[in-house]
Design a protein around this motif. Structure first.
Motif, PDB file in Angstrom:
ATOM      1  N   MET A 243       0.822  -1.210   0.000  1.00  0.00           N
ATOM      2  CA  MET A 243       0.000   0.000   0.000  1.00  0.00           C
ATOM      3  C   MET A 243       0.861   1.268   0.000  1.00  0.00           C
ATOM      4  O   MET A 243       0.549   2.237  -0.681  1.00  0.00           O
ATOM      5  CB  MET A 243      -0.911  -0.003   1.231  1.00  0.00           C
ATOM      6  N   VAL A 244       1.958   1.243   0.744  1.00  0.00           N
ATOM      7  CA  VAL A 244       2.800   2.444   0.850  1.00  0.00           C
ATOM      8  C   VAL A 244       3.757   2.556  -0.335  1.00  0.00           C
ATOM      9  O   VAL A 244       3.889   3.620  -0.932  1.00  0.00           O
ATOM     10  CB  VAL A 244       3.591   2.423   2.180  1.00  0.00           C
ATOM     11  N   ALA A 245       4.417   1.457  -0.701  1.00  0.00           N
ATOM     12  CA  ALA A 245       5.447   1.532  -1.746  1.00  0.00           C
ATOM     13  C   ALA A 245       4.888   1.282  -3.139  1.00  0.00           C
ATOM     14  O   ALA A 245       5.502   1.672  -4.130  1.00  0.00           O
ATOM     15  CB  ALA A 245       6.549   0.523  -1.456  1.00  0.00           C
ATOM     16  N   GLY A 246       3.747   0.633  -3.231  1.00  0.00           N
ATOM     17  CA  GLY A 246       3.181   0.276  -4.531  1.00  0.00           C
ATOM     18  C   GLY A 246       2.954   1.443  -5.468  1.00  0.00           C
ATOM     19  O   GLY A 246       3.295   1.365  -6.661  1.00  0.00           O
ATOM     20  N   PRO A 247       2.389   2.548  -4.996  1.00  0.00           N
ATOM     21  CA  PRO A 247       2.151   3.666  -5.931  1.00  0.00           C
ATOM     22  C   PRO A 247       3.431   4.220  -6.561  1.00  0.00           C
ATOM     23  O   PRO A 247       3.403   4.763  -7.660  1.00  0.00           O
ATOM     24  CB  PRO A 247       1.489   4.720  -5.042  1.00  0.00           C
ATOM     25  N   PHE A 248       4.571   4.060  -5.906  1.00  0.00           N
ATOM     26  CA  PHE A 248       5.822   4.588  -6.443  1.00  0.00           C
ATOM     27  C   PHE A 248       6.507   3.623  -7.401  1.00  0.00           C
ATOM     28  O   PHE A 248       7.472   3.982  -8.059  1.00  0.00           O
ATOM     29  CB  PHE A 248       6.785   4.927  -5.279  1.00  0.00           C
ATOM     30  N   ALA A 249       6.011   2.368  -7.461  1.00  0.00           N
ATOM     31  CA  ALA A 249       6.641   1.366  -8.315  1.00  0.00           C
ATOM     32  C   ALA A 249       5.951   1.237  -9.664  1.00  0.00           C
ATOM     33  O   ALA A 249       6.283   0.346 -10.441  1.00  0.00           O
ATOM     34  CB  ALA A 249       6.640   0.010  -7.605  1.00  0.00           C
ATOM     35  N   ALA A 250       5.011   2.077  -9.961  1.00  0.00           N
ATOM     36  CA  ALA A 250       4.258   2.077 -11.225  1.00  0.00           C
ATOM     37  C   ALA A 250       3.662   0.700 -11.520  1.00  0.00           C
ATOM     38  O   ALA A 250       3.982   0.059 -12.516  1.00  0.00           O
ATOM     39  CB  ALA A 250       5.136   2.553 -12.381  1.00  0.00           C
ATOM     40  N   PRO A 251       2.759   0.222 -10.646  1.00  0.00           N
ATOM     41  CA  PRO A 251       2.171  -1.106 -10.861  1.00  0.00           C
ATOM     42  C   PRO A 251       1.146  -1.071 -11.984  1.00  0.00           C
ATOM     43  O   PRO A 251       0.631  -0.008 -12.333  1.00  0.00           O
ATOM     44  CB  PRO A 251       1.495  -1.405  -9.524  1.00  0.00           C
ATOM     45  N   PRO A 252       0.809  -2.239 -12.538  1.00  0.00           N
ATOM     46  CA  PRO A 252      -0.264  -2.253 -13.523  1.00  0.00           C
ATOM     47  C   PRO A 252      -1.576  -1.881 -12.845  1.00  0.00           C
ATOM     48  O   PRO A 252      -1.878  -2.343 -11.771  1.00  0.00           O
ATOM     49  CB  PRO A 252      -0.295  -3.701 -14.031  1.00  0.00           C
ATOM     50  N   GLY A 253      -2.326  -1.028 -13.449  1.00  0.00           N
ATOM     51  CA  GLY A 253      -3.578  -0.563 -12.876  1.00  0.00           C
ATOM     52  C   GLY A 253      -3.426   0.759 -12.152  1.00  0.00           C
ATOM     53  O   GLY A 253      -4.402   1.333 -11.705  1.00  0.00           O
ATOM     54  N   GLY A 254      -2.226   1.219 -11.973  1.00  0.00           N
ATOM     55  CA  GLY A 254      -1.996   2.519 -11.378  1.00  0.00           C
ATOM     56  C   GLY A 254      -1.835   2.479  -9.868  1.00  0.00           C
ATOM     57  O   GLY A 254      -1.960   1.440  -9.228  1.00  0.00           O
ATOM     58  N   PRO A 255      -1.565   3.637  -9.299  1.00  0.00           N
ATOM     59  CA  PRO A 255      -1.340   3.732  -7.851  1.00  0.00           C
ATOM     60  C   PRO A 255      -2.558   3.321  -7.014  1.00  0.00           C
ATOM     61  O   PRO A 255      -2.422   2.738  -5.957  1.00  0.00           O
ATOM     62  CB  PRO A 255      -1.002   5.192  -7.609  1.00  0.00           C
ATOM     63  N   LEU A 256      -3.764   3.624  -7.524  1.00  0.00           N
ATOM     64  CA  LEU A 256      -4.974   3.271  -6.775  1.00  0.00           C
ATOM     65  C   LEU A 256      -5.107   1.761  -6.632  1.00  0.00           C
ATOM     66  O   LEU A 256      -5.494   1.264  -5.570  1.00  0.00           O
ATOM     67  CB  LEU A 256      -6.210   3.854  -7.470  1.00  0.00           C
ATOM     68  N   ALA A 257      -4.744   1.022  -7.678  1.00  0.00           N
ATOM     69  CA  ALA A 257      -4.803  -0.446  -7.605  1.00  0.00           C
ATOM     70  C   ALA A 257      -3.832  -0.979  -6.557  1.00  0.00           C
ATOM     71  O   ALA A 257      -4.152  -1.914  -5.817  1.00  0.00           O
ATOM     72  CB  ALA A 257      -4.489  -1.048  -8.973  1.00  0.00           C
ATOM     73  N   ALA A 258      -2.642  -0.379  -6.459  1.00  0.00           N
ATOM     74  CA  ALA A 258      -1.663  -0.815  -5.457  1.00  0.00           C
ATOM     75  C   ALA A 258      -2.168  -0.533  -4.047  1.00  0.00           C
ATOM     76  O   ALA A 258      -2.037  -1.374  -3.140  1.00  0.00           O
ATOM     77  CB  ALA A 258      -0.322  -0.124  -5.682  1.00  0.00           C
ATOM     78  N   ILE A 259      -2.772   0.623  -3.847  1.00  0.00           N
ATOM     79  CA  ILE A 259      -3.311   0.968  -2.522  1.00  0.00           C
ATOM     80  C   ILE A 259      -4.433   0.008  -2.136  1.00  0.00           C
ATOM     81  O   ILE A 259      -4.480  -0.521  -1.019  1.00  0.00           O
ATOM     82  CB  ILE A 259      -3.788   2.439  -2.501  1.00  0.00           C
ATOM     83  N   LEU A 260      -5.351  -0.250  -3.087  1.00  0.00           N
ATOM     84  CA  LEU A 260      -6.468  -1.161  -2.803  1.00  0.00           C
ATOM     85  C   LEU A 260      -5.981  -2.602  -2.576  1.00  0.00           C
ATOM     86  O   LEU A 260      -6.500  -3.305  -1.705  1.00  0.00           O
ATOM     87  CB  LEU A 260      -7.494  -1.106  -3.932  1.00  0.00           C
ATOM     88  N   PHE A 261      -4.988  -3.020  -3.353  1.00  0.00           N
ATOM     89  CA  PHE A 261      -4.442  -4.374  -3.164  1.00  0.00           C
ATOM     90  C   PHE A 261      -3.789  -4.490  -1.779  1.00  0.00           C
ATOM     91  O   PHE A 261      -3.965  -5.486  -1.074  1.00  0.00           O
ATOM     92  CB  PHE A 261      -3.432  -4.698  -4.271  1.00  0.00           C
ATOM     93  N   GLY A 262      -3.041  -3.466  -1.373  1.00  0.00           N
ATOM     94  CA  GLY A 262      -2.428  -3.459  -0.039  1.00  0.00           C
ATOM     95  C   GLY A 262      -3.467  -3.483   1.064  1.00  0.00           C
ATOM     96  O   GLY A 262      -3.336  -4.224   2.048  1.00  0.00           O
ATOM     97  N   LEU A 263      -4.531  -2.694   0.902  1.00  0.00           N
ATOM     98  CA  LEU A 263      -5.616  -2.700   1.889  1.00  0.00           C
ATOM     99  C   LEU A 263      -6.303  -4.065   1.936  1.00  0.00           C
ATOM    100  O   LEU A 263      -6.688  -4.548   3.002  1.00  0.00           O
ATOM    101  CB  LEU A 263      -6.644  -1.611   1.572  1.00  0.00           C
ATOM    102  N   GLY A 264      -6.462  -4.689   0.762  1.00  0.00           N
ATOM    103  CA  GLY A 264      -7.064  -6.025   0.714  1.00  0.00           C
ATOM    104  C   GLY A 264      -6.230  -7.057   1.466  1.00  0.00           C
ATOM    105  O   GLY A 264      -6.764  -7.901   2.195  1.00  0.00           O
ATOM    106  N   LEU A 265      -4.907  -6.995   1.291  1.00  0.00           N
ATOM    107  CA  LEU A 265      -4.023  -7.912   2.015  1.00  0.00           C
ATOM    108  C   LEU A 265      -4.118  -7.682   3.526  1.00  0.00           C
ATOM    109  O   LEU A 265      -4.171  -8.635   4.318  1.00  0.00           O
ATOM    110  CB  LEU A 265      -2.573  -7.756   1.552  1.00  0.00           C
ATOM    111  N   MET A 266      -4.166  -6.414   3.912  1.00  0.00           N
ATOM    112  CA  MET A 266      -4.271  -6.107   5.339  1.00  0.00           C
ATOM    113  C   MET A 266      -5.615  -6.567   5.908  1.00  0.00           C
ATOM    114  O   MET A 266      -5.687  -7.081   7.028  1.00  0.00           O
ATOM    115  CB  MET A 266      -4.060  -4.609   5.570  1.00  0.00           C
ATOM    116  N   ALA A 267      -6.687  -6.403   5.139  1.00  0.00           N
ATOM    117  CA  ALA A 267      -8.004  -6.866   5.592  1.00  0.00           C
ATOM    118  C   ALA A 267      -8.036  -8.389   5.719  1.00  0.00           C
ATOM    119  O   ALA A 267      -8.591  -8.938   6.684  1.00  0.00           O
ATOM    120  CB  ALA A 267      -9.090  -6.385   4.632  1.00  0.00           C
TER     121      ALA A 267
END
Length: 197
Positions: free
Chosen positions: A125-149
């Motif tokens: 969630m924190v580092a994903g937006p800076f790594a240019a993931p597929p789907g953009g920074p919002l996808a990385a934040i949501l994926f990180g939140l999903g893992l935490m949930a």
């Protein structure tokens, strides 16, 4: 057995209980001795009627651990209840301990996995937006939140399973004690009657 020897062995067996609880238990047994002597019985007769002080101490410790678990429901109370149960029967330990250790090891492994999943979700969630993931920074934040949930859900389920496990052990200890109590009392009575005859 004299009154002093009985109470000394009982107090030695109660080491580890809260001081006030151990003092109350010892005072109760001193009252039993006072009542017995007032009724004309000797100290040895009262001690024989009360039973083995070491066995009484183990049973009282197990019951105190179970009561503490039912009142507090925290890890310390759970550990006290488990150790009190394990102190009740050596044969049961030989049978149940391997199974219990396997279950506890599995729960501990899942707990460590949940912690790792939670922190990895936070890292994504924190580092994903800076790594240019597929789907953009919002996808990385949501994926990180999903893992935490998911880690939080696993942790909650593990807490429920742990509570069930401790409750099951306490239930087993009470059942074990209720089943063995008549046999123990009969063996004590036959031992004391054999010694008298």
């Amino acid at each position: 057995m004299t009154r002093q020897e009985f109470l000394r062995r009982l107090r030695a067996g109660l080491v580890g209980l809260p001081t006030t609880t151990a003092a109350e238990i010892a005072a109760d047994y001193e009252t039993h001795f006072d009542d017995g002597i007032a009724a004309g019985r000797s100290e040895a007769e009262v001690a024989a009627a009360l039973g083995d002080p070491d066995r009484l101490a183990r049973e009282l410790r197990a019951e105190a651990g179970a009561q503490r678990w039912h009142q507090e429901k925290n890890p310390s109370a759970a550990a006290a209840a488990v150790f009190a149960v394990l102190g009740l029967g050596a044969i049961d330990i030989l049978i149940l301990l391997p199974i219990l250790m396997g279950v506890i090891g599995t729960i501990f492994g899942f707990f460590i996995a949940a912690i790792a999943l939670f922190f990895s979700g936070g890292a994504v969630m924190v580092a994903g937006p800076f790594a240019a993931p597929p789907g953009g920074p919002l996808a990385a934040i949501l994926f990180g939140l999903g893992l935490m949930a998911a880690a939080t859900v696993i942790g909650a389920l593990l807490a429920i399973v742990s509570i069930w496990l401790v409750n099951g052990l306490v239930w087993f200890a009470r059942l074990h004690y209720r089943l063995l109590k008549p046999a123990l009392e009969n063996s004590n009575n036959s031992t004391t009657s054999g010694a008298v005859a």
